[in-house]
Design an enzyme around this catalytic site. Structure first.
Site, PDB file in Angstrom:
ATOM      1  N   HIS A  52     -59.732  20.824  98.519  1.00 51.46           N
ATOM      2  CA  HIS A  52     -59.589  21.686  97.353  1.00 51.46           C
ATOM      3  C   HIS A  52     -60.236  23.020  97.708  1.00 51.46           C
ATOM      4  O   HIS A  52     -61.453  23.093  97.882  1.00 51.46           O
ATOM      5  CB  HIS A  52     -60.253  21.049  96.133  1.00 51.46           C
ATOM      6  CG  HIS A  52     -59.490  19.878  95.611  1.00 51.46           C
ATOM      7  ND1 HIS A  52     -59.346  19.618  94.267  1.00 51.46           N
ATOM      8  CD2 HIS A  52     -58.804  18.894  96.250  1.00 51.46           C
ATOM      9  CE1 HIS A  52     -58.607  18.529  94.105  1.00 51.46           C
ATOM     10  NE2 HIS A  52     -58.271  18.075  95.295  1.00 51.46           N
ATOM     11  N   ASP A  99     -53.667  17.705  88.991  1.00 50.96           N
ATOM     12  CA  ASP A  99     -55.091  17.730  89.337  1.00 50.96           C
ATOM     13  C   ASP A  99     -55.924  17.011  88.292  1.00 50.96           C
ATOM     14  O   ASP A  99     -56.360  15.891  88.513  1.00 50.96           O
ATOM     15  CB  ASP A  99     -55.600  19.155  89.544  1.00 50.96           C
ATOM     16  CG  ASP A  99     -56.994  19.181  90.160  1.00 50.96           C
ATOM     17  OD1 ASP A  99     -57.303  18.274  90.961  1.00 50.96           O
ATOM     18  OD2 ASP A  99     -57.771  20.097  89.864  1.00 50.96           O
ATOM     19  N   ASN A 100     -56.162  17.615  87.145  1.00 55.47           N
ATOM     20  CA  ASN A 100     -57.010  17.008  86.116  1.00 55.47           C
ATOM     21  C   ASN A 100     -56.162  16.520  84.947  1.00 55.47           C
ATOM     22  O   ASN A 100     -55.212  17.174  84.550  1.00 55.47           O
ATOM     23  CB  ASN A 100     -58.030  18.025  85.604  1.00 55.47           C
ATOM     24  CG  ASN A 100     -58.812  18.674  86.730  1.00 55.47           C
ATOM     25  OD1 ASN A 100     -58.410  19.702  87.252  1.00 55.47           O
ATOM     26  ND2 ASN A 100     -59.910  18.062  87.104  1.00 55.47           N
ATOM     27  N   GLU A 158     -60.178  27.856  94.822  1.00 52.95           N
ATOM     28  CA  GLU A 158     -59.970  27.680  93.380  1.00 52.95           C
ATOM     29  C   GLU A 158     -60.772  28.757  92.640  1.00 52.95           C
ATOM     30  O   GLU A 158     -61.720  28.475  91.901  1.00 52.95           O
ATOM     31  CB  GLU A 158     -60.391  26.283  92.924  1.00 52.95           C
ATOM     32  CG  GLU A 158     -60.002  25.990  91.484  1.00 52.95           C
ATOM     33  CD  GLU A 158     -60.506  24.655  90.979  1.00 52.95           C
ATOM     34  OE1 GLU A 158     -60.243  24.352  89.812  1.00 52.95           O
ATOM     35  OE2 GLU A 158     -61.166  23.925  91.744  1.00 52.95           O
TER      36      GLU A 158
END
Length: 258
Positions: A113, A212-213, A116
């Site tokens: 990741h 992702d979330n 970001e």
């Protein structure tokens, strides 16, 4: 196991047949999330093929002896990928190097990741691409997020995207989480906060959409519905070519096969 199971059931209900799950591995929780995810994956087979990822938490920097040891043990516990968030570490480049070195040692792929944020000077995507090529990891590295690549100036952005293509790095754009978090504040966001999807595809970079979330502290919405994610990706990136959208949520395929 129970929480991961609920998430996997949502994915199956919404038509997914594959799922990559990042399970936190840290000095406090150890491998609790990883073991639970692996058990939940077994429960849902063969409806859902789950790739459980050993995701280094902020307390388990891969560049430290403890972090590296936890990740090595994760692979023995059925994790299929190594992952980390270099931005959470004291030295992001050292964390990238350490994660890639572990991937070579353990012969597993990597899902980092990275980038970001929206600070061009702190982008490490180009460094990752060069480091992957140096280790012969072409085609075995995934970069999630990549928001900062979009705010590089045109020349630097093209160079970084070219490096990603040379390294055969797959970029996973995460429209829901990134649109929700990037440039967030009291005013309306001015930046979209998503990787430069169209430019990447034009340069030959494999691009995927994911969520992702899902209903967590970072993004309290969603239901693991890739069609919904695809719609958000279309709106955020103006990617309206049908084949490209289908490939982005079907792991590169746009044809029906057995």
């Amino acid at each position: 196991r129970l929480v991961a199971g609920y998430l996997f059931e949502d994915a199956v209900r919404n038509g997914s047949t594959g799922f990559r799950n990042n399970a936190d591995v840290g000095t406090i929780m150890k491998h609790v999330a990883l073991k639970g995810s692996c058990l939940a994956a077994v429960d849902r087979a063969p409806k859902l093929e789950v790739e459980v990822v050993a995701f280094a938490a902020s307390s388990s920097d891969p560049a430290t002896a403890k972090g590296a040891a936890l990740l090595r043990e994760s692979i023995t516990l059925a994790a299929k990928y190594l992952a980390a968030v270099p931005a959470f570490c004291d030295d992001p480049k050292s964390s990238i190097d350490a994660t890639l070195d572990l991937a070579v040692e353990l012969d597993v792929p990597v899902d980092l990741h990275l980038d970001e944020h929206l600070v061009a000077g702190d982008s490490h995507a180009g460094y990752l691409a060069t480091a992957a090529i140096d280790r012969g990891l072409q085609g075995r590295v995934t970069l999630g997020h990549g928001c900062a690549i979009a705010v590089l100036d045109e020349r630097d952005r093209a160079q970084v995207i070219g490096k990603l293509a040379d390294a055969d790095i797959t970029v996973i754009a995460l429209p829901r989480t990134n649109l929700y978090l990037q440039d967030a504040g009291r005013r309306t966001p001015k930046q979209r906060g998503i990787a430069p999807v169209r430019e990447m595809i034009a340069a030959g970079v494999a691009v995927r959409f994911a969520s992702d979330n899902v209903r967590d502290a970072f993004y309290p919405y969603g239901d693991a519905d890739l069609l919904g994610v695809a719609m958000d990706g279309i709106l955020a990136s103006h990617l309206d070519e049908p084949d490209a959208v289908i490939e982005a949520i079907c792991d590169g395929s746009c044809t029906i096969s057995e």
